[in-house]
Motif scaffolding. Structure first.
Motif, PDB file in Angstrom:
ATOM      1  N   THR A 244       0.824  -1.206   0.000  1.00 46.69           N
ATOM      2  CA  THR A 244       0.000   0.000   0.000  1.00 46.69           C
ATOM      3  C   THR A 244       0.854   1.249   0.000  1.00 46.69           C
ATOM      4  OG1 THR A 244      -1.886   1.151   1.012  1.00 46.69           O
ATOM      5  CG2 THR A 244      -0.335   0.069   2.516  1.00 46.69           C
ATOM      6  N   HIS A 245       0.330   2.257  -0.727  1.00 42.47           N
ATOM      7  CA  HIS A 245       0.929   3.547  -1.088  1.00 42.47           C
ATOM      8  C   HIS A 245       1.675   3.394  -2.422  1.00 42.47           C
ATOM      9  CE1 HIS A 245      -0.463   4.939   2.667  1.00 42.47           C
ATOM     10  NE2 HIS A 245       0.426   4.301   3.413  1.00 42.47           N
ATOM     11  N   THR A 246       1.958   4.541  -3.034  1.00 41.17           N
ATOM     12  CA  THR A 246       2.620   4.541  -4.337  1.00 41.17           C
ATOM     13  C   THR A 246       3.873   5.408  -4.263  1.00 41.17           C
ATOM     14  OG1 THR A 246       0.478   4.300  -5.422  1.00 41.17           O
ATOM     15  CG2 THR A 246       2.345   4.972  -6.804  1.00 41.17           C
ATOM     16  N   ILE A 323       4.617  17.411  -5.839  1.00 44.19           N
ATOM     17  CA  ILE A 323       5.642  16.750  -6.656  1.00 44.19           C
ATOM     18  C   ILE A 323       5.161  15.362  -7.094  1.00 44.19           C
ATOM     19  CG2 ILE A 323       7.978  15.748  -6.583  1.00 44.19           C
ATOM     20  CD1 ILE A 323       8.707  18.091  -4.682  1.00 44.19           C
ATOM     21  N   LEU A 324       4.454  14.681  -6.193  1.00 44.69           N
ATOM     22  CA  LEU A 324       4.123  13.290  -6.487  1.00 44.69           C
ATOM     23  C   LEU A 324       2.830  13.076  -7.271  1.00 44.69           C
ATOM     24  CD1 LEU A 324       6.483  12.577  -4.609  1.00 44.69           C
ATOM     25  CD2 LEU A 324       5.096  10.654  -3.828  1.00 44.69           C
ATOM     26  N   ALA A 325       1.973  14.084  -7.336  1.00 49.06           N
ATOM     27  CA  ALA A 325       0.619  13.843  -7.862  1.00 49.06           C
ATOM     28  C   ALA A 325       0.641  13.173  -9.244  1.00 49.06           C
ATOM     29  CB  ALA A 325      -0.160  15.155  -7.919  1.00 49.06           C
ATOM     30  N   GLN A 326       1.347  13.756 -10.200  1.00 48.85           N
ATOM     31  CA  GLN A 326       1.320  13.182 -11.544  1.00 48.85           C
ATOM     32  C   GLN A 326       2.173  11.917 -11.667  1.00 48.85           C
ATOM     33  OE1 GLN A 326      -0.941  14.166 -13.842  1.00 48.85           O
ATOM     34  NE2 GLN A 326      -0.295  12.263 -14.843  1.00 48.85           N
ATOM     35  N   PRO A 327       3.408  11.900 -11.136  1.00 50.80           N
ATOM     36  CA  PRO A 327       4.197  10.661 -11.265  1.00 50.80           C
ATOM     37  C   PRO A 327       3.524   9.436 -10.637  1.00 50.80           C
ATOM     38  CG  PRO A 327       5.594  12.477 -10.512  1.00 50.80           C
ATOM     39  CD  PRO A 327       4.195  13.000 -10.534  1.00 50.80           C
ATOM     40  N   THR A 328       2.813   9.622  -9.522  1.00 48.12           N
ATOM     41  CA  THR A 328       2.179   8.450  -8.907  1.00 48.12           C
ATOM     42  C   THR A 328       1.001   7.969  -9.749  1.00 48.12           C
ATOM     43  OG1 THR A 328       0.984   9.978  -7.455  1.00 48.12           O
ATOM     44  CG2 THR A 328       2.918   8.873  -6.540  1.00 48.12           C
ATOM     45  N   ARG A 329       0.278   8.913 -10.368  1.00 50.29           N
ATOM     46  CA  ARG A 329      -0.794   8.479 -11.283  1.00 50.29           C
ATOM     47  C   ARG A 329      -0.213   7.702 -12.466  1.00 50.29           C
ATOM     48  NH1 ARG A 329      -4.707  13.600 -12.353  1.00 50.29           N
ATOM     49  NH2 ARG A 329      -4.955  14.279 -10.191  1.00 50.29           N
ATOM     50  N   ASP A 330       0.890   8.221 -13.001  1.00 50.12           N
ATOM     51  CA  ASP A 330       1.523   7.526 -14.133  1.00 50.12           C
ATOM     52  C   ASP A 330       1.973   6.121 -13.722  1.00 50.12           C
ATOM     53  OD1 ASP A 330       1.120   9.845 -15.556  1.00 50.12           O
ATOM     54  OD2 ASP A 330       3.192  10.557 -15.394  1.00 50.12           O
ATOM     55  N   ALA A 331       2.504   6.026 -12.511  1.00 50.21           N
ATOM     56  CA  ALA A 331       2.966   4.718 -12.027  1.00 50.21           C
ATOM     57  C   ALA A 331       1.798   3.745 -11.913  1.00 50.21           C
ATOM     58  CB  ALA A 331       3.661   4.883 -10.667  1.00 50.21           C
ATOM     59  N   VAL A 332       0.678   4.235 -11.347  1.00 55.28           N
ATOM     60  CA  VAL A 332      -0.501   3.376 -11.183  1.00 55.28           C
ATOM     61  C   VAL A 332      -1.009   2.913 -12.546  1.00 55.28           C
ATOM     62  CG1 VAL A 332      -2.941   3.440 -10.524  1.00 55.28           C
ATOM     63  CG2 VAL A 332      -1.185   4.245  -8.926  1.00 55.28           C
ATOM     64  N   PRO A 341      -3.349  -6.179 -10.090  1.00 53.51           N
ATOM     65  CA  PRO A 341      -4.675  -5.865  -9.543  1.00 53.51           C
ATOM     66  C   PRO A 341      -4.590  -4.724  -8.529  1.00 53.51           C
ATOM     67  CG  PRO A 341      -3.874  -7.946  -8.637  1.00 53.51           C
ATOM     68  CD  PRO A 341      -2.850  -7.487  -9.639  1.00 53.51           C
ATOM     69  N   MET A 342      -5.460  -3.733  -8.716  1.00 55.29           N
ATOM     70  CA  MET A 342      -5.472  -2.531  -7.876  1.00 55.29           C
ATOM     71  C   MET A 342      -6.675  -2.579  -6.931  1.00 55.29           C
ATOM     72  SD  MET A 342      -3.153  -0.291  -8.978  1.00 55.29           S
ATOM     73  CE  MET A 342      -1.881  -0.639 -10.189  1.00 55.29           C
ATOM     74  N   LEU A 343      -6.522  -2.012  -5.765  1.00 54.60           N
ATOM     75  CA  LEU A 343      -7.624  -1.940  -4.805  1.00 54.60           C
ATOM     76  C   LEU A 343      -7.791  -0.515  -4.300  1.00 54.60           C
ATOM     77  CD1 LEU A 343      -6.763  -5.083  -2.627  1.00 54.60           C
ATOM     78  CD2 LEU A 343      -8.407  -4.946  -4.504  1.00 54.60           C
ATOM     79  N   THR A 344      -9.038  -0.136  -4.027  1.00 53.28           N
ATOM     80  CA  THR A 344      -9.322   1.208  -3.542  1.00 53.28           C
ATOM     81  C   THR A 344      -9.099   1.284  -2.042  1.00 53.28           C
ATOM     82  OG1 THR A 344     -11.072   1.237  -5.167  1.00 53.28           O
ATOM     83  CG2 THR A 344     -11.026   3.043  -3.614  1.00 53.28           C
TER      84      THR A 344
END
Ligand SMILES: [Zn+2]
Length: 437
Positions: A244-246, A323-332, A341-344
Motif C-alpha cells: 500500500t501507497h505509491t 511533486i508526487l501527484a502526476q508521477p504516482t498516477r503515471d505509475a498506477v 490488480p489494484m484496490l481502492t
C-alpha cells in the motif's frame, strides 16, 4: 412519482438485525465489473444473496419488488485502507467517529466494507467480533489490529500502542500471538522513504520476511506499507499479499510490474491521501461536493478552507503532494496496464481524507490516472471482494450488497456518488438512520 419511490424504499427498509428477506429488482441495468458485462432486466434476491438475473420477474416470485426504472446496479464499494477513528482536522480537533460512526458514514456513502489497517488492537478486533456475532450496523468492518513496525518506526508516533518487531524472533512471537485473535490481515511497515528529509527506522528484510511467513502459516493475509520501489520489490519477493501507497517521483523500475503480476500481489495505491490535501487548497470547490456536504460537518470543511499552507507543519507535506501527484498516477497506470490488480484504499484518518466519501475520490483519481471505468470499478468491488475473501456482488451466489445509481459509472466514475439506494445483504438500507455524525 418521487414520493411513491421514496415510500417504496421506506417500505422495503428493515431495521438492522432483522433477517434478510427475499426481494427483487426490476427495470435494472446491472453492471458486473468482474467480466465487464451488462444485464438489463430483473435481479432476484433470496435469503440475502443473488439468486438469479432474469429478463423479467419470474411469475412465481411473490416477495417485495422494487422497480428501478432503468437505474444502474453495481456491487457496493469497499475501502481496504482506513483507520476508523474518524476524520483528521488540519489545525483543529479531529472529527471523532469511532468504528461505529465510521461504519455508519461509510455505508451511507455506498461503502459497505472497510478494512481498518491500524487501530487499538483489542478495541477494533472486539468491534469486528461484535459485528460478526450480531450482524453489521453500518459497513462490515475487517481489521488488522496493530501496525507492526520497528522501534520508533512509522505507526509508533501516534500514541496508539502497537506491536514492535525488531528481529525475526520478535516477528514470529508477535504474529503468532496476534494470530490467536484472528485479524483479517497482518499490517507491517517496511519504508525506506525519507519524507521531506525526515526518515524513520524500519524493520530489516529478515524481520519483514519472518512476519509475512508467520502470517501465511496462520492463513492470514498481509498488507505491507511501503515507501520506495525497492521496498515494493522486497515485499513482493518476500510474499506480501498487498502493498500500500505509491512511491515516486521515480517511475517503477521495469521489473516491478512483472514481479507483482507473477506473484499476484495487490496494489493499494492510496492516490487520494497522497494528493487530496493540496488539491483542496488549490480547488476549494471540492469541499462543496453534495455527498461531502451530507457527510462532513461544515465546521470541519471550513477548517480545510482556512488552512495556512505556509505553516511548517504542512509545508513539506504539501510540497511532497505537489511533486508526487502526476508521477504516482503515471505509475498506477503503468502497473494497471501490466495487469497488477489494484484496490481502492483511502488511508482515512489522515489529512485530506474523509471516511466513505474519499473512496469516490480515489475512484476519480484512478480514472484520472487513465484506468478505464470498468477497471476503476473493479478496484472497489469485485477485486476488493477477492482480496477480502468475502463474496458480494451481482453474480448468482454473491451476497446481495449493492448500490443503485441514478447515472452510469461507465459514463463517468464520479457517478458512483449519485446514490439512489444502498442494499446490504438483500435489505434496502435506511440511509437516514445512519446519520449519527
Ligand atoms: Zn494507513
Amino acid at each position: 412519482m418521487k414520493s411513491l419511490k421514496h415510500s417504496l424504499l421506506a417500505l422495503l427498509a428493515l431495521p438492522a438485525g432483522l433477517a434478510a428477506q427475499d426481494m427483487a429488482l426490476t427495470g435494472a441495468v446491472v453492471l458486473d465489473p468482474a467480466n465487464e458485462s451488462i444485464h438489463r432486466g430483473a435481479v432476484v434476491i433470496r435469503g440475502g444473496r443473488i439468486a438469479e438475473l432474469a429478463d423479467a420477474l419470474p411469475a412465481d416470485f411473490d416477495g417485495p419488488t422494487l422497480n428501478l426504472g432503468g437505474r444502474y446496479v453495481i456491487p457496493a464499494l469497499a475501502d481496504v485502507h482506513t483507520h476508523s477513528f474518524g476524520n483528521a482536522s488540519p489545525g483543529g480537533m479531529p472529527q471523532m467517529l469511532g468504528p461505529q460512526g465510521t461504519a455508519n458514514v461509510a455505508l451511507y456513502t455506498g461503502v459497505a466494507f472497510v478494512l481498518d489497517l491500524f487501530s487499538p488492537e483489542d478495541m477494533i478486533l472486539g468491534f469486528r467480533d461484535g459485528q460478526r456475532a450480531s450482524g453489521p450496523q453500518g459497513a462490515l468492518l475487517f481489521a488488522a489490529g496493530p501496525c507492526l513496525t520497528a522501534t520508533s518506526g512509522h505507526c509508533s508516533e501516534y500514541g496508539v500502542p502497537t506491536r514492535i518487531v525488531d528481529t525475526p524472533e520478535d516477528a514470529r512471537r508477535e504474529v503468532t500471538e496476534l494470530a490467536g485473535k484472528v485479524p483479517d490481515v497482518v499490517k507491517i511497515v517496511y519504508d525506506h522513504q525519507s519524507y521531506g528529509g525526515r526518515s524513520m527506522p524500519t524493520v530489516d528484510l529478515a524481520t519483514l520476511t519472518a512476519v509475512l511467513e508467520t502470517a501465511r502459516q496462520h492463513g492470514i493475509r498481509t498488507v505491507v506499507h511501503i515507501g520506495t520501489w525497492d521496498d515494493v520489490r522486497d515485499a513482493v519477493q518476500a510474499g506480501a499479499d498487498a502493498v500500500t501507497h505509491t512511491p515516486g517521483p521515480a517511475p517503477p523500475p521495469v521489473d516491478i510490474a512483472t514481479l507483482m503480476v507473477e506473484a499476484g500481489t495487490f496494489h493499494i495505491p492510496t492516490l487520494a491521501v497522497q494528493s487530496e490535501f493540496v488539491r483542496m487548497l488549490d480547488e476549494p470547490g471540492l469541499l462543496d461536493d453534495p455527498l461531502l456536504v451530507e457527510t462532513v460537518p461544515e465546521a470541519l470543511r471550513d477548517i480545510y478552507r482556512g488552512v495556512d499552507a505556509s505553516q511548517p507543519a504542512f509545508e513539506s507535506w504539501l510540497e511532497y503532494q505537489r511533486i508526487l501527484a502526476q508521477p504516482t498516477r503515471d505509475a498506477v497506470k503503468s502497473l494497471a496496464d501490466a495487469g497488477v490488480p489494484m484496490l481502492t484504499g483511502t488511508d482515512g484518518g489522515n489529512p485530506g481524507i474523509f471516511q466513505g466519501y474519499s473512496v469516490h475520490r480515489e475512484l476519480e483519481l484512478l480514472e484520472a490516472a487513465g484506468l478505464p471505468p470498468w477497471a476503476a470499478l473493479r478496484t472497489a468491488t469485485t477485486d476488493a471482494a477477492r482480496f477480502l475473501g468475502h463474496r458480494w456482488g451481482v453474480e448468482p451466489g454473491d451476497e446481495a450488497t449493492l448500490l443503485v445509481l441514478d447515472a452510469s459509472p461507465l459514463d463517468a466514475i464520479a457517478n458512483t456518488k449519485r446514490i439512489h439506494a444502498v442494499i446490504q445483504a438483500g435489505t434496502v438500507v435506511d440511509r437516514e438512520s445512519l446519520r449519527t455524525w
